[in-house]
Write a protein that holds these residues in place. Structure first.
Motif, PDB file in Angstrom:
ATOM      1  N   ILE A   1       1.024  -0.812   0.226  1.00  0.00           N
ATOM      2  CA  ILE A   1       0.165   0.251   0.082  1.00  0.00           C
ATOM      3  C   ILE A   1       0.624   1.269  -0.609  1.00  0.00           C
ATOM      4  N   ALA A   2       1.792   1.141   0.505  1.00  0.00           N
ATOM      5  CA  ALA A   2       3.075   2.816   0.933  1.00  0.00           C
ATOM      6  C   ALA A   2       3.592   2.381  -0.010  1.00  0.00           C
ATOM      7  N   ALA A   3       3.626   1.469  -1.311  1.00  0.00           N
ATOM      8  CA  ALA A   3       4.771   1.550  -2.128  1.00  0.00           C
ATOM      9  C   ALA A   3       3.881   2.497  -3.467  1.00  0.00           C
ATOM     10  N   PHE A   4       2.519   1.968  -3.353  1.00  0.00           N
ATOM     11  CA  PHE A   4       1.306   2.642  -4.635  1.00  0.00           C
ATOM     12  C   PHE A   4       1.043   3.941  -3.900  1.00  0.00           C
ATOM     13  N   GLY A   5       1.141   4.480  -3.021  1.00  0.00           N
ATOM     14  CA  GLY A   5       1.387   5.633  -2.070  1.00  0.00           C
ATOM     15  C   GLY A   5       2.156   6.487  -2.954  1.00  0.00           C
ATOM     16  N   ILE A   6       3.985   6.332  -3.016  1.00  0.00           N
ATOM     17  CA  ILE A   6       4.514   6.467  -3.721  1.00  0.00           C
ATOM     18  C   ILE A   6       4.288   6.998  -5.357  1.00  0.00           C
ATOM     19  N   PHE A   7       3.835   6.078  -5.707  1.00  0.00           N
ATOM     20  CA  PHE A   7       3.057   6.032  -7.345  1.00  0.00           C
ATOM     21  C   PHE A   7       2.464   7.061  -7.619  1.00  0.00           C
ATOM     22  N   THR A   8       1.185   7.493  -6.694  1.00  0.00           N
ATOM     23  CA  THR A   8      -0.210   7.710  -6.904  1.00  0.00           C
ATOM     24  C   THR A   8       0.194   9.561  -6.570  1.00  0.00           C
ATOM     25  N   ALA A   9       0.690   9.439  -5.017  1.00  0.00           N
ATOM     26  CA  ALA A   9       0.254  10.417  -4.619  1.00  0.00           C
ATOM     27  C   ALA A   9       1.992  11.301  -4.870  1.00  0.00           C
TER      28      ALA A   9
ATOM     29  N   SER B   1       3.576  14.400  -9.518  1.00  0.00           N
ATOM     30  CA  SER B   1       4.894  15.026 -10.009  1.00  0.00           C
ATOM     31  C   SER B   1       4.577  15.455 -11.898  1.00  0.00           C
ATOM     32  N   ILE B   2       4.921  14.251 -12.367  1.00  0.00           N
ATOM     33  CA  ILE B   2       4.534  14.116 -13.535  1.00  0.00           C
ATOM     34  C   ILE B   2       3.319  15.021 -14.033  1.00  0.00           C
ATOM     35  N   MET B   3       1.991  15.030 -13.438  1.00  0.00           N
ATOM     36  CA  MET B   3       1.019  15.964 -14.392  1.00  0.00           C
ATOM     37  C   MET B   3       1.400  17.355 -14.267  1.00  0.00           C
ATOM     38  N   HIS B   4       1.715  17.607 -12.786  1.00  0.00           N
ATOM     39  CA  HIS B   4       2.107  18.878 -12.307  1.00  0.00           C
ATOM     40  C   HIS B   4       2.957  19.683 -13.477  1.00  0.00           C
TER      41      HIS B   4
ATOM     42  N   PHE C   1      15.040   2.642  -0.142  1.00  0.00           N
ATOM     43  CA  PHE C   1      14.630   3.158  -1.733  1.00  0.00           C
ATOM     44  C   PHE C   1      14.019   4.923  -1.643  1.00  0.00           C
ATOM     45  N   GLU C   2      13.318   5.070  -0.678  1.00  0.00           N
ATOM     46  CA  GLU C   2      12.915   6.526  -0.489  1.00  0.00           C
ATOM     47  C   GLU C   2      13.631   7.400  -0.451  1.00  0.00           C
ATOM     48  N   ASP C   3      14.770   7.131   0.754  1.00  0.00           N
ATOM     49  CA  ASP C   3      15.535   8.342   0.620  1.00  0.00           C
ATOM     50  C   ASP C   3      16.858   8.247  -0.470  1.00  0.00           C
ATOM     51  N   ALA C   4      17.096   7.234  -1.057  1.00  0.00           N
ATOM     52  CA  ALA C   4      18.371   7.624  -2.302  1.00  0.00           C
ATOM     53  C   ALA C   4      17.554   8.157  -2.763  1.00  0.00           C
TER      54      ALA C   4
ATOM     55  N   ILE D   1       8.782  16.510 -13.133  1.00  0.00           N
ATOM     56  CA  ILE D   1       9.108  15.428 -14.263  1.00  0.00           C
ATOM     57  C   ILE D   1       9.782  14.648 -14.216  1.00  0.00           C
ATOM     58  N   LEU D   2      10.685  14.302 -14.411  1.00  0.00           N
ATOM     59  CA  LEU D   2      11.866  13.712 -13.953  1.00  0.00           C
ATOM     60  C   LEU D   2      11.795  13.257 -12.957  1.00  0.00           C
ATOM     61  N   VAL D   3      11.440  14.409 -11.689  1.00  0.00           N
ATOM     62  CA  VAL D   3      11.624  13.686 -10.249  1.00  0.00           C
ATOM     63  C   VAL D   3      10.197  12.302 -10.159  1.00  0.00           C
ATOM     64  N   GLY D   4       8.964  12.944 -10.652  1.00  0.00           N
ATOM     65  CA  GLY D   4       7.699  11.954 -11.003  1.00  0.00           C
ATOM     66  C   GLY D   4       8.246  10.824 -11.795  1.00  0.00           C
ATOM     67  N   VAL D   5       9.019  11.038 -12.628  1.00  0.00           N
ATOM     68  CA  VAL D   5       9.576   9.436 -12.926  1.00  0.00           C
ATOM     69  C   VAL D   5      10.328   9.018 -12.458  1.00  0.00           C
ATOM     70  N   LEU D   6      11.065   9.101 -11.629  1.00  0.00           N
ATOM     71  CA  LEU D   6      12.728   8.732 -10.469  1.00  0.00           C
ATOM     72  C   LEU D   6      11.348   7.907  -9.541  1.00  0.00           C
ATOM     73  N   LEU D   7      10.544   8.482  -9.338  1.00  0.00           N
ATOM     74  CA  LEU D   7       9.536   8.235  -8.356  1.00  0.00           C
ATOM     75  C   LEU D   7       8.443   6.854  -8.753  1.00  0.00           C
ATOM     76  N   GLY D   8       8.038   7.044  -9.859  1.00  0.00           N
ATOM     77  CA  GLY D   8       7.546   6.297 -10.059  1.00  0.00           C
ATOM     78  C   GLY D   8       8.348   4.138 -10.512  1.00  0.00           C
ATOM     79  N   ILE D   9      10.361   5.244 -10.493  1.00  0.00           N
ATOM     80  CA  ILE D   9      10.735   3.553 -11.346  1.00  0.00           C
ATOM     81  C   ILE D   9      10.689   3.008  -9.565  1.00  0.00           C
ATOM     82  N   VAL D  10      11.248   4.083  -8.597  1.00  0.00           N
ATOM     83  CA  VAL D  10      11.077   3.186  -7.057  1.00  0.00           C
ATOM     84  C   VAL D  10       9.824   2.306  -6.850  1.00  0.00           C
ATOM     85  N   ALA D  11       8.482   3.478  -6.913  1.00  0.00           N
ATOM     86  CA  ALA D  11       7.427   2.562  -6.952  1.00  0.00           C
ATOM     87  C   ALA D  11       7.990   0.876  -7.069  1.00  0.00           C
ATOM     88  N   ILE D  12       7.343   1.268  -8.792  1.00  0.00           N
ATOM     89  CA  ILE D  12       7.810  -0.377  -9.429  1.00  0.00           C
ATOM     90  C   ILE D  12       8.325  -1.157  -8.547  1.00  0.00           C
TER      91      ILE D  12
END
Length: 302
Positions: free
Chosen positions: A75-83, A88-91, A158-161, A191-202
């Motif tokens: 659930i926490a990993a999905f939170g990283i992906f969505t929130a 970040s990517i949409m903004h 991974f979150e801190d990295a 956008i790059l921050v959002g992509v980075l978070l997406g990779i970590v979440a996956i």
């Protein structure tokens, strides 16, 4: 303790980034604020994961509650992906056409620097623990973090990295915006921050799903368990061995063994139970089921 330190660091950083985002109108700072608030919320889920997963086994859950830690971490990993990632990517996409200058960039740099120190302290704590555990297991730090059943340690690592890399991206994007006068650099940073978070979440989603569905233990761990069984004076050989994770650092072990000597059935059953109790006294073993081997079954080598 690792999760609690990360939670406190993320709350302080999230507040500072939010103030900076309002003062600077920077898309990258907005993305970083969303990132930190998402991380802080996720630490709450990880704290719940630790608490729920550590409950003792009972009649309703004979293998314990350890797998609930994987659920809450998922659930926490999905939170990283969505929130974090999607926001970040949409903004960033919405801000691509903007051309307003970054206001009070010094504020952004100061906040990013403070955030880097706080996030860095949390990451170092997770890194030191991971390296120590990796050395104990004869593994590299990267392999340990990827393969470990300690889902909260992996999430914090991974979150801190990702947070440290994201801070560098945000700072660089704001600097490029200032130097070139092109506001799109700030949006690209978001956008790059959002992509980075997406990779970590996956990555985190995939690892938690693997442990929930059932994943093989490492060959090293299997060999260690097999050798430990054979070191028992009551066990002459092992012909079958099944090991699975039923929680972070919690194992369910099923084995077929040949007891030393030629005891009667009643005595053999009693000796099996005694061996099971000795094995279950180990910190990482939740439940052990031993049965007798058949004479013509081949012995396993470890």
């Amino acid at each position: 303790m690792t999760v609690l330190i990360a939670f406190l660091a993320n709350v302080l950083v999230a507040i500072a980034k939010t103030v900076a985002a309002v003062m600077t109108s920077s898309a990258s700072m907005v993305a970083e604020a969303a990132h930190s608030w998402a991380d802080a919320g996720n630490e709450v889920f990880l704290l719940i994961a630790d608490r729920r997963g550590s409950r003792k086994k009972d009649a309703r859950h004979p293998l314990g509650y350890g797998r609930s830690a994987f659920v809450w971490s998922l659930i926490a990993a999905f939170g990283i992906f969505t929130a974090g990632s999607i926001v970040s990517i949409m903004h960033g996409i919405q801000e691509l056409a903007a051309n307003e200058p970054v206001e009070s960039p010094v504020v952004a740099y100061v906040v990013l620097a403070i955030a880097f120190v706080l996030e860095g302290a949390s990451f170092v704590q997770a890194l030191v623990r991971s390296r120590r555990l990796a050395r104990e297991r004869g593994s590299s730090t990267w392999d340990f973090v990827i393969d470990t059943s300690d889902t909260t340690l992996r999430a914090v690592f991974f979150e801190d990295a990702a947070a440290l890399v994201g801070l560098v991206i945000a700072g660089g994007s704001i600097a490029l915006h200032q130097i070139t006068g092109v506001a799109a650099w700030d949006a690209i940073g978001s956008i790059l921050v959002g992509v980075l978070l997406g990779i970590v979440a996956i990555i985190l989603i995939g690892r938690n799903m693997a442990f929930l569905v059932g994943t093989n233990v490492s060959a090293q761990l299997r060999a260690r368990v097999g050798r430990a069984l054979l070191e028992s004076p009551d066990i002459e050989r092992v012909t079958y061995l099944h090991i699975e994770y039923v929680g972070p650092n919690r194992l369910f072990l099923v084995a077929e063994v040949d007891l030393a000597g030629d005891a009667r059935e009643h005595d053999a059953a009693r000796r099996l139970r005694e061996v099971e109790r000795r094995i279950e006294a180990h910190d990482i073993v939740e439940t052990v089921v031993l049965s007798l081997s058949v004479d013509d079954e081949a012995s396993l080598a470890f």
